[in-house]
Design an enzyme around this catalytic site. Structure first.
Site, PDB file in Angstrom:
ATOM      1  N   SER A 141       0.806  -1.236   0.000  1.00 53.81           N
ATOM      2  CA  SER A 141       0.000   0.000   0.000  1.00 53.81           C
ATOM      3  C   SER A 141       0.833   1.277   0.000  1.00 53.81           C
ATOM      4  O   SER A 141       0.279   2.362  -0.225  1.00 53.81           O
ATOM      5  CB  SER A 141      -0.929   0.034   1.205  1.00 53.81           C
ATOM      6  OG  SER A 141      -1.967  -0.889   1.030  1.00 53.81           O
ATOM      7  N   LYS A 196       0.536   3.315  -2.938  1.00 53.05           N
ATOM      8  CA  LYS A 196      -0.621   4.192  -3.151  1.00 53.05           C
ATOM      9  C   LYS A 196      -0.212   5.664  -3.149  1.00 53.05           C
ATOM     10  O   LYS A 196      -0.845   6.476  -3.824  1.00 53.05           O
ATOM     11  CB  LYS A 196      -1.680   3.945  -2.068  1.00 53.05           C
ATOM     12  CG  LYS A 196      -2.420   2.619  -2.236  1.00 53.05           C
ATOM     13  CD  LYS A 196      -3.278   2.285  -1.017  1.00 53.05           C
ATOM     14  CE  LYS A 196      -4.027   0.971  -1.216  1.00 53.05           C
ATOM     15  NZ  LYS A 196      -4.641   0.484   0.045  1.00 53.05           N
ATOM     16  N   TYR A 242      -2.424  -1.576 -10.554  1.00 48.17           N
ATOM     17  CA  TYR A 242      -2.411  -1.386  -9.099  1.00 48.17           C
ATOM     18  C   TYR A 242      -1.612  -2.499  -8.419  1.00 48.17           C
ATOM     19  O   TYR A 242      -0.775  -2.247  -7.545  1.00 48.17           O
ATOM     20  CB  TYR A 242      -3.856  -1.359  -8.574  1.00 48.17           C
ATOM     21  CG  TYR A 242      -3.953  -1.515  -7.084  1.00 48.17           C
ATOM     22  CD1 TYR A 242      -3.600  -0.459  -6.240  1.00 48.17           C
ATOM     23  CD2 TYR A 242      -4.361  -2.707  -6.502  1.00 48.17           C
ATOM     24  CE1 TYR A 242      -3.671  -0.594  -4.859  1.00 48.17           C
ATOM     25  CE2 TYR A 242      -4.423  -2.859  -5.130  1.00 48.17           C
ATOM     26  CZ  TYR A 242      -4.085  -1.794  -4.313  1.00 48.17           C
ATOM     27  OH  TYR A 242      -4.123  -1.931  -2.946  1.00 48.17           O
ATOM     28  N   TYR A 250      -4.627   3.194   7.629  1.00 45.26           N
ATOM     29  CA  TYR A 250      -5.918   2.523   7.571  1.00 45.26           C
ATOM     30  C   TYR A 250      -6.865   3.098   8.629  1.00 45.26           C
ATOM     31  O   TYR A 250      -6.823   4.299   8.890  1.00 45.26           O
ATOM     32  CB  TYR A 250      -5.738   1.003   7.727  1.00 45.26           C
ATOM     33  CG  TYR A 250      -4.796   0.415   6.707  1.00 45.26           C
ATOM     34  CD1 TYR A 250      -4.963   0.639   5.340  1.00 45.26           C
ATOM     35  CD2 TYR A 250      -3.711  -0.359   7.107  1.00 45.26           C
ATOM     36  CE1 TYR A 250      -4.091   0.094   4.409  1.00 45.26           C
ATOM     37  CE2 TYR A 250      -2.836  -0.919   6.178  1.00 45.26           C
ATOM     38  CZ  TYR A 250      -3.039  -0.673   4.829  1.00 45.26           C
ATOM     39  OH  TYR A 250      -2.184  -1.212   3.916  1.00 45.26           O
ATOM     40  N   VAL A 271       1.300  -3.802   3.808  1.00 45.54           N
ATOM     41  CA  VAL A 271       1.286  -5.125   4.454  1.00 45.54           C
ATOM     42  C   VAL A 271       2.545  -5.941   4.196  1.00 45.54           C
ATOM     43  O   VAL A 271       2.736  -7.000   4.799  1.00 45.54           O
ATOM     44  CB  VAL A 271       0.064  -5.993   4.078  1.00 45.54           C
ATOM     45  CG1 VAL A 271      -1.217  -5.415   4.633  1.00 45.54           C
ATOM     46  CG2 VAL A 271      -0.027  -6.192   2.572  1.00 45.54           C
TER      47      VAL A 271
END
Lengths: 302, 302, 302, 302
Positions: free
Chosen positions: C62, C65, C186, C238, C256
């Site tokens: 992530s 991102k 992605y 998160y 992660v």
């Protein structure tokens, strides 16, 4: 009628009792005898079969929702009731606030707490609790129905969630006045003491389209009886109503006091008392007992 | 300091006023003058700039949530407060019940109503409303702060949704006692009359890690000031907080009375009064005004 | 700089490792050494501190991102990006579909999977995966970043939930074409192999408003760097972002794969590698480590 | 049988047509003639009444959900089907993902899209589309049922939401393999061309507990017919099922192609074609038409 079938059904129910638990969220309800079981049958030819604890008094709890719905339909009319509360199964637990907050217009149906509180608020200007208790005695053909004050007080001491629902209803304009009075009326109705036999009587009245099975007197408008039975079928067993309709197919309403009221249309009223509950809050003996009867006697609605 | 930049910012805010509306869910709030606008600046070198309606009194409303949070952190301690209420932005409107019902443990944060009611219940055994009003006067450096009884009564007459939230909190054991008292305390705090200048003062105290900008006296634990500023940044503008942090980057708390309190860390307290609100309930003049200041004076936190 | 504080912080992190677990939803990720820990610091005066496993390669997950968000802001522009994806923390888990289905317009923010897939779809007509991998190498000051095909394949074999999200985005017109390509892009970005040191470098670039700390070259628009840092602060951890902002107050993004990238504005880039995760999916060593540094070195943003 | 009652009912339905609209989310469906209306009745004494457009072909759409459910119950068995999909009305729209994401185990029932896709995946290893088309012809007593490729292609070009649901099902392990094949099979079944008369035939077969009304041959297990009828009653009219059960009380399944299939148990099959739909996606002529018949002929189930 073959009594052995009913005895066999009773045994089927008995076997399920150890798998359930008595409701304990309210101390007074926790005092019930877990192993109690009563089955009362009343048929259209006037026969009555009573097996087990059919004379034990226990509180109606959610079964009172159909009494109040019937009363509201009689005194307020179909349109006025269903303007404020829907007729759709909700797919959610009986005490959910979520669906009410997202679905802003009205509670899904009168069998979940938000709907039943709305019905209570509609009754408030028309009938007192004493009137409703009398109406309950009338349609249950049971003059002995009394108010269980200990249960009422115990419930009122644990009523925060229902009170939250009631004020949410007020904030949406669904309950227009008398929030505390509606809450109290609803809780009092839950605290009426009935027996399995009273429920069988009420079931028979519904089966006969509102008629007193002895005198033939019309106690309830036939249309009201039809609506009540239909809503029992689609919403009577909380979020287990759909599966119950498939497997058993007999309109039934449960209460956490352990009661079950079933209607075999035109033929039979069935009352059950068994305070050992499954995880959805329905009498755990009820499903195997009624499923057996449904199969053996071909009572499924379809 | 260049006063022209502030005057220009004020004009930017003024232009947005016609696009918003005064809160009308409570009759008393609806009486505010939609075109009012006040901007009060207080800087770490002791300068003060006041433009427009900076002396008009209006009710704090949700800005009181940070006063109460600060007080609760002081008297109950970090762990006791955050055991009962979280620190997460919720992504939902300030008055949602849904997220609380699905997320059973605790309200998402102290800036939504469920969290603020929980904070009020924690304060209840420690501080009276009079104590809290005094504390508000202390940290706003404003002895003139009064209680607006007309607004309080008007709010209490429309309080059903907050009452529903409060009872839901009780049903979950989050509010352990004093539901009505918590609701009343929360609503009283919302009804304290401040000015844009009071808010600028409070902002300056937060900017100085809790110190009185004149006397240097520590009015608030520096850690408490840090927590309050951080929560203002992540949750202070309801469900528009994230975008506000990106575009403006100045920790700010809004109230539906039209107030905005902003903190430029170590440098400046900003108080704004403008009762014309955007659809999320934030002073509509605030964003263009503060966005302009943020860019011109490089006040973005990052 | 006092290296002992960093060693102490490293020890604080180390102690938390046994309480976490390596991600296992993808077999390839499950192969990571649970006890690995690396801390890499890069400061504005050019110093670098490396403790532990700072040269181990692991996938960005992530953390990519924020690379993609930065790239999209550069090539598509602020308005085009935020027309399709919001900037609000969602209060929900990273892989939720619920909030997207109820909130029909756009994903809450670019740090949840629905938002990141939307960003990927915006990049699709502008940059290939090879372009984006080059961009990642550029802003991480790390020519050695490679594509981990084993992880990519392992992820694509378990991608149903993200694929569901992507098609839901298509059904709402948020992804207008190239659903499978967006999903693949992605997932490829998630599978880029970095080190703790690469992340410290990227952090330093963000801290310096997009400048290469050695050459001074502007690698990224300063406004883009500001937006990225702000969204890291409000949404980077998160549904634990709010608490992290209060306790640590350093903009940080987790993955992660065990990575953490932190930015101390204007001063420091921090990269951490520790594949033992807490229940929200964040490196479990990270919070005590960074909380200690924040306190000792006064790095909290407020 | 008094044909005038059916003509009157037809007129009641006709009057409602202007209030509805033809489905337009798929271009092919938008081509239907809004004013078309057909009513076909088939009774247990072999009589048939056809009024209006009873020979027009149109696609089954969601009515195919009961064909597939019946087939799955026959070839997979009750327990295998209901392990994967529930029997509860959901209270939500037919294409909701929310309830599936929050209720992680299985779709609420086989009449919502998530449930129907699950049923398709169960059929996949047992029956091909050709087999299922033959089965449809068999139970509809209609050899002329054909596959409408134009509608199928039009639907597959707008299938993102169902595809999202299908992959969400895969991610939860409810669909174990063949996501695209399940989606295709489901959509093909929706694209079978029937007439109002075919639906009346199928209704008669269900009314006769699975028997061919002419030959007496058992086309379907009686238990399967019972389950299908019960689920039609509780879930057949999307989130308007509860109200339909109260007002009409005839198990009915609708499709957005304009079809309605109703079963008067033991007595009558009713097929209706009317592509003008109400806002829930049900043929708008259907309710007044069937409500009239229900009252005049006393067809309510209770």
């Amino acid at each position: 009628m073959n009594i052995e079938i009913f005895e066999k059904a009773f045994e089927k129910g008995k076997e399920a009792i150890p798998l359930g638990n008595v409701a304990t969220y309210i101390p007074e309800l926790g005092k019930a005898g877990k192993n109690s079981l009563g089955l009362s049958i009343y048929t259209d030819d006037g026969q009555r079969i009573n097996i087990g604890d059919t004379q034990t008094r226990f509180t109606m709890q959610s079964i009172s929702k159909i009494v109040s719905l019937a009363a509201a339909l009689e005194v307020c009319g179909f349109d006025n009731v269903f303007e404020k509360v829907g007729m759709e199964p909700s797919g959610e637990a009986f005490n959910s606030l979520v669906e009410l907050d997202l679905n802003s217009n009205r509670p899904f149906n009168p069998m979940i707490n938000s709907g039943a509180l709305t019905v209570a608020s509609l009754l408030l200007p028309k009938m007192s609790f004493l009137d409703l208790a009398d109406y309950t005695r009338l349609i249950c053909l049971d003059e002995e129905i009394t108010f269980n004050e200990a249960v009422y007080k115990s419930e009122m001491a644990n009523v925060s969630r229902n009170r939250a629902i009631a004020y949410l209803l007020e904030s949406k304009g669904i309950i227009e006045n008398g929030v505390e009075e509606s809450l109290s009326l609803y809780t009092k109705m839950c605290s009426l003491n009935v027996t399995a036999e009273s429920l069988a009587n009420f079931g028979m009245v519904l089966a006969l389209e509102g008629k007193n099975p002895v005198s033939g007197e019309q106690l309830m408008n036939p249309k009201v009886a039809q609506i009540v039975k239909t809503i029992m079928l689609t919403c009577g067993m909380y979020d287990g109503s759909g599966e119950f309709a498939v497997r058993v197919g007999i309109p039934t309403k449960s209460g956490v006091g352990g009661g079950l009221l079933s209607v075999v249309d035109k033929k039979m009223g069935i009352g059950i008392y068994g305070p050992s509950l499954d995880e959805k809050g329905n009498c755990i003996a009820g499903r195997p007992l009624l499923e057996y009867l449904s199969k053996e006697l071909n009572l499924h609605i379809l």
